[in-house]
Design a protein around this motif. Structure first.
Motif, PDB file in Angstrom:
ATOM      1  N   UNK A  29      10.143  -6.554   0.749  1.00  0.00           N
ATOM      2  CA  UNK A  29       9.361  -5.450   1.298  1.00  0.00           C
ATOM      3  C   UNK A  29      10.114  -4.123   1.216  1.00  0.00           C
ATOM      4  N   UNK A  30      11.407  -4.132   1.536  1.00  0.00           N
ATOM      5  CA  UNK A  30      12.192  -2.897   1.485  1.00  0.00           C
ATOM      6  C   UNK A  30      12.235  -2.337   0.066  1.00  0.00           C
ATOM      7  N   UNK A  31      12.319  -3.212  -0.920  1.00  0.00           N
ATOM      8  CA  UNK A  31      12.332  -2.756  -2.314  1.00  0.00           C
ATOM      9  C   UNK A  31      10.978  -2.197  -2.718  1.00  0.00           C
ATOM     10  N   UNK A  32       9.895  -2.817  -2.272  1.00  0.00           N
ATOM     11  CA  UNK A  32       8.555  -2.301  -2.562  1.00  0.00           C
ATOM     12  C   UNK A  32       8.352  -0.932  -1.920  1.00  0.00           C
ATOM     13  N   UNK A  33       8.839  -0.802  -0.698  1.00  0.00           N
ATOM     14  CA  UNK A  33       8.726   0.475   0.006  1.00  0.00           C
ATOM     15  C   UNK A  33       9.469   1.579  -0.748  1.00  0.00           C
ATOM     16  N   UNK A  34      10.667   1.273  -1.206  1.00  0.00           N
ATOM     17  CA  UNK A  34      11.440   2.251  -1.953  1.00  0.00           C
ATOM     18  C   UNK A  34      10.781   2.555  -3.299  1.00  0.00           C
ATOM     19  N   UNK A  35      10.213   1.546  -3.939  1.00  0.00           N
ATOM     20  CA  UNK A  35       9.520   1.774  -5.209  1.00  0.00           C
ATOM     21  C   UNK A  35       8.317   2.683  -5.006  1.00  0.00           C
ATOM     22  N   UNK A  36       7.567   2.453  -3.917  1.00  0.00           N
ATOM     23  CA  UNK A  36       6.421   3.313  -3.632  1.00  0.00           C
ATOM     24  C   UNK A  36       6.833   4.752  -3.396  1.00  0.00           C
ATOM     25  N   UNK A  37       7.933   4.937  -2.674  1.00  0.00           N
ATOM     26  CA  UNK A  37       8.424   6.295  -2.427  1.00  0.00           C
ATOM     27  C   UNK A  37       8.799   6.984  -3.730  1.00  0.00           C
ATOM     28  N   UNK A  77       7.056  10.314  -5.367  1.00  0.00           N
ATOM     29  CA  UNK A  77       7.860  11.527  -5.559  1.00  0.00           C
ATOM     30  C   UNK A  77       7.869  11.953  -7.025  1.00  0.00           C
ATOM     31  N   UNK A  78       8.005  10.987  -7.917  1.00  0.00           N
ATOM     32  CA  UNK A  78       7.977  11.307  -9.349  1.00  0.00           C
ATOM     33  C   UNK A  78       6.631  11.921  -9.734  1.00  0.00           C
ATOM     34  N   UNK A  79       5.552  11.338  -9.246  1.00  0.00           N
ATOM     35  CA  UNK A  79       4.219  11.839  -9.589  1.00  0.00           C
ATOM     36  C   UNK A  79       4.014  13.251  -9.063  1.00  0.00           C
ATOM     37  N   UNK A  80       4.456  13.509  -7.855  1.00  0.00           N
ATOM     38  CA  UNK A  80       4.293  14.842  -7.283  1.00  0.00           C
ATOM     39  C   UNK A  80       5.116  15.882  -8.034  1.00  0.00           C
ATOM     40  N   UNK A  81       6.290  15.492  -8.513  1.00  0.00           N
ATOM     41  CA  UNK A  81       7.107  16.432  -9.287  1.00  0.00           C
ATOM     42  C   UNK A  81       6.447  16.806 -10.606  1.00  0.00           C
ATOM     43  N   UNK A  82       5.666  15.894 -11.154  1.00  0.00           N
ATOM     44  CA  UNK A  82       5.014  16.128 -12.447  1.00  0.00           C
ATOM     45  C   UNK A  82       3.493  16.103 -12.298  1.00  0.00           C
ATOM     46  N   UNK A 111      -6.022  15.539  -5.027  1.00  0.00           N
ATOM     47  CA  UNK A 111      -5.214  15.483  -6.244  1.00  0.00           C
ATOM     48  C   UNK A 111      -3.940  14.659  -6.076  1.00  0.00           C
ATOM     49  N   UNK A 112      -3.539  14.381  -4.842  1.00  0.00           N
ATOM     50  CA  UNK A 112      -2.305  13.618  -4.630  1.00  0.00           C
ATOM     51  C   UNK A 112      -2.518  12.116  -4.773  1.00  0.00           C
ATOM     52  N   UNK A 113      -3.757  11.648  -4.955  1.00  0.00           N
ATOM     53  CA  UNK A 113      -4.037  10.209  -5.022  1.00  0.00           C
ATOM     54  C   UNK A 113      -3.745   9.599  -6.391  1.00  0.00           C
ATOM     55  N   UNK A 114      -3.143  10.341  -7.268  1.00  0.00           N
ATOM     56  CA  UNK A 114      -2.918   9.896  -8.634  1.00  0.00           C
ATOM     57  C   UNK A 114      -1.641   9.071  -8.752  1.00  0.00           C
ATOM     58  N   UNK A 115      -1.676   8.065  -9.636  1.00  0.00           N
ATOM     59  CA  UNK A 115      -0.472   7.332 -10.033  1.00  0.00           C
ATOM     60  C   UNK A 115      -0.434   7.325 -11.560  1.00  0.00           C
ATOM     61  N   UNK A 116       0.754   7.299 -12.144  1.00  0.00           N
ATOM     62  CA  UNK A 116       0.831   7.420 -13.595  1.00  0.00           C
ATOM     63  C   UNK A 116       0.230   6.249 -14.369  1.00  0.00           C
ATOM     64  N   UNK A 117       0.479   4.983 -13.921  1.00  0.00           N
ATOM     65  CA  UNK A 117       0.130   3.846 -14.766  1.00  0.00           C
ATOM     66  C   UNK A 117      -0.328   2.657 -13.930  1.00  0.00           C
ATOM     67  N   UNK A 118      -0.856   1.642 -14.625  1.00  0.00           N
ATOM     68  CA  UNK A 118      -1.259   0.407 -13.974  1.00  0.00           C
ATOM     69  C   UNK A 118      -0.047  -0.298 -13.358  1.00  0.00           C
ATOM     70  N   UNK A 119       1.084  -0.191 -13.999  1.00  0.00           N
ATOM     71  CA  UNK A 119       2.286  -0.817 -13.462  1.00  0.00           C
ATOM     72  C   UNK A 119       2.640  -0.216 -12.102  1.00  0.00           C
ATOM     73  N   UNK A 120       2.459   1.085 -11.954  1.00  0.00           N
ATOM     74  CA  UNK A 120       2.717   1.735 -10.667  1.00  0.00           C
ATOM     75  C   UNK A 120       1.707   1.287  -9.621  1.00  0.00           C
ATOM     76  N   UNK A 142      10.346  20.135   2.164  1.00  0.00           N
ATOM     77  CA  UNK A 142      10.416  19.132   3.220  1.00  0.00           C
ATOM     78  C   UNK A 142       9.036  18.552   3.495  1.00  0.00           C
ATOM     79  N   UNK A 143       8.049  19.405   3.640  1.00  0.00           N
ATOM     80  CA  UNK A 143       6.710  18.963   4.028  1.00  0.00           C
ATOM     81  C   UNK A 143       5.951  18.221   2.966  1.00  0.00           C
ATOM     82  N   UNK A 144       6.343  18.360   1.692  1.00  0.00           N
ATOM     83  CA  UNK A 144       5.557  17.759   0.615  1.00  0.00           C
ATOM     84  C   UNK A 144       5.524  16.240   0.678  1.00  0.00           C
ATOM     85  N   UNK A 145       6.494  15.623   1.384  1.00  0.00           N
ATOM     86  CA  UNK A 145       6.489  14.161   1.435  1.00  0.00           C
ATOM     87  C   UNK A 145       5.249  13.615   2.138  1.00  0.00           C
ATOM     88  N   UNK A 146       4.557  14.454   2.894  1.00  0.00           N
ATOM     89  CA  UNK A 146       3.297  14.020   3.509  1.00  0.00           C
ATOM     90  C   UNK A 146       2.262  13.641   2.453  1.00  0.00           C
TER      91      UNK A 146
END
Length: 492
Positions: free
Chosen positions: A49-57, A61-66, A249-258, A311-315
């Motif tokens: 679970x901890x690894x999944x949580x970190x992967x989701x984060x 974050x990667x998606x929001x940067x791009x 617009x924040x509901x996007x993920x890059x790929x099916x793997x994500x 700071x606030x963008x993590x929301x």
């Protein structure tokens, strides 16, 4: 973002009234404790679970940067699959787009599913003003709509209602919206669910236009995803001839793997299920099945402004699981209505003030609607540090009022209502920079301690209204050290 709920006071006043409602507190306590206990058991089943949580984060974050690149890719994918993409800068533009699209079909009714974004922009009210009736089909949303109420929870919008109240709403209101409730309806869950099923089935079979949100959008294929537990989403997404999806617009993920990561973490964090009962995915249109016309309305409405805050963008990572609400001691006692937003609880306390700004009284109060206990951060499946953002927004409220241009600069004017706090902090800063003054002040405070009040005057009553000031010791620590050690060494 659209305005706050009409007539809503600031959070402290609304919460004070809610806490006095014993029925509300009982409903909330029973529901939140039940959900969070089940969630804890479901999460404990996963060793990673901890690894999944970190992967989701990291994915978020990667998606929001791009985000700009992935949004363009999404538009291209949706268009190639036969859909049409519309861009909405704010609530008014989104409502106008949806209303126009419905009017072009010639229909005056729509069925809706899974869309907090449409609640955020007030779509139902905007459509009603144009003579178009929007019918909610989630059971809890139906209860809220029939009861002329407001949602109070992200996952369970009618969490503040008990079975008896729901029965009374169905009996008195269903007939005015369509098929009436059966004669002799009781408050047993099976009978209430059957009454809702019969009422909604007529609307599903008649509707030609559906409006939805989405939990996720996959950029590489243009696929939209809705996860739900009742099956109404499947009906809304497949039966109408026209489908209009309004998605932040924040509901996007890059790929099916994500996407695979979130399809593991979302069900367990929200409904405490290993897998949600219904996962619906659609990519554009097809001649063989589903709607003949698909429109995607991409909603900004303050999201790019939020993205600009480091700071606030993590929301914007939020996947709307509602786990933070179910562990929050403030939400459990005050309920969702006190937050004056469709996003209640800890996530609403950081998301709403960023989407709407802190100019209104209620939005300026939301960052203070927390004990900063950190329970929300511990359960968040994408590791949003809500306490960190709350403190950050408190700083913004205190230090920054409205943005005003002065020559070539944009400056924040001092916020109203915090003059005493700013003065106290300036005085403390001055004293800590001057050890002699600090020592003299400590001695004066100790010698005059019998004269000290038990509560603070003026604005300080907000803090000391429910607690007494700590007693000042008979002598300062530095004097005690000097007396006990005779000046040997220095007190740290």
């Amino acid at each position: 973002m659209s305005g706050t709920f009409v007539g809503m006071p600031a959070f402290p006043a609304a919460a004070r009234e809610a806490v006095g409602d014993a029925t509300l507190r009982g409903n909330l306590r029973h529901a939140t404790h039940t959900i969070r206990d089940k969630r804890a058991r479901a999460v404990a089943e996963l060793d990673d679970w901890a690894a999944l949580r970190e992967a989701g984060r990291r994915i978020k974050d990667h998606t929001l940067r791009h985000l700009d690149r992935y949004l363009v890719q999404l538009e291209e994918s949706v268009t190639a699959a036969g859909g049409t993409v519309h861009w909405a800068a704010d609530a008014d533009e989104a409502n106008e787009i949806v209303a126009r699209l419905v009017e072009e079909t010639g229909e005056r009714e729509v069925v809706k599913v899974k869309s907090m974004a449409t609640q955020e922009i007030g779509l139902n009210e905007a459509l009603e003003a144009r003579g178009i009736h929007a019918y909610e089909t989630d059971l809890a949303e139906l209860i809220v709509q029939l009861g002329k109420d407001r949602p109070s929870h992200i996952l369970v919008p009618a969490i503040h209602r008990n079975r008896g109240e729901i029965r009374d709403i169905f009996r008195s209101e269903m007939g005015a919206w369509g098929r009436p409730a059966p004669e002799g309806l009781t408050d047993t869950p099976a009978e209430l669910a059957e009454a809702a099923r019969l009422h909604l089935r007529e609307k599903f079979l008649r509707a030609r236009v559906g409006v939805s949100g989405a939990n996720f959008m996959v950029a590489e294929t243009g696929t939209l995803v809705v996860v739900e537990s009742e099956g109404n989403g499947r009906m809304c997404l497949t039966l109408p001839e026209t489908l209009i999806s309004v998605v932040g617009i924040e509901k996007i993920v890059p790929s099916w793997r994500d996407l695979e990561v979130f399809l593991q973490t979302l069900p367990r964090s929200s409904t405490a299920e290993r897998m949600n009962p219904y996962t619906s995915m659609w990519t554009g249109t097809t001649d063989e099945d589903g709607p003949r016309t698909f429109h995607l309305v991409l909603l900004d409405n303050g999201r790019t402004d939020t993205l600009a805050d480091e700071v606030g963008r993590q929301a914007l990572r939020c996947i709307r699981c509602s786990a933070c609400l179910n562990v929050c001691p403030v939400y459990e006692r005050a309920g969702g209505h006190a937050y004056g937003s469709v996003y209640p609880g800890p996530i609403g306390a950081i998301l709403s003030p960023q989407l709407r700004g802190t100019g209104s009284e209620i939005d300026a109060s939301l960052p203070y609607a927390s004990s900063l206990c950190g329970a929300c951060y511990e359960v968040c499946p994408v590791a949003i540090d809500i306490p960190e953002v709350l403190v950050h927004l408190r700083e913004r409220v205190v230090q920054g009022g409205p943005a005003v241009r002065e020559g070539n600069r944009v400056v924040l004017k001092p916020a109203k209502g915090h003059a005493a706090e700013r003065a106290a902090m300036r005085a403390a800063g001055w004293a800590f920079d001057r050890p002699g003054a600090l020592r003299a002040g400590q001695r004066l405070a100790s010698r005059s301690r019998r004269l000290h009040p038990r509560t603070l005057p003026g604005p300080g009553r907000a803090w000391s209204g429910s607690r007494e000031l700590p007693a000042v010791p008979a002598e300062p620590f530095r004097d005690w050290w000097q007396r006990m050690h005779g000046g040997k060494g220095e007190a740290e």
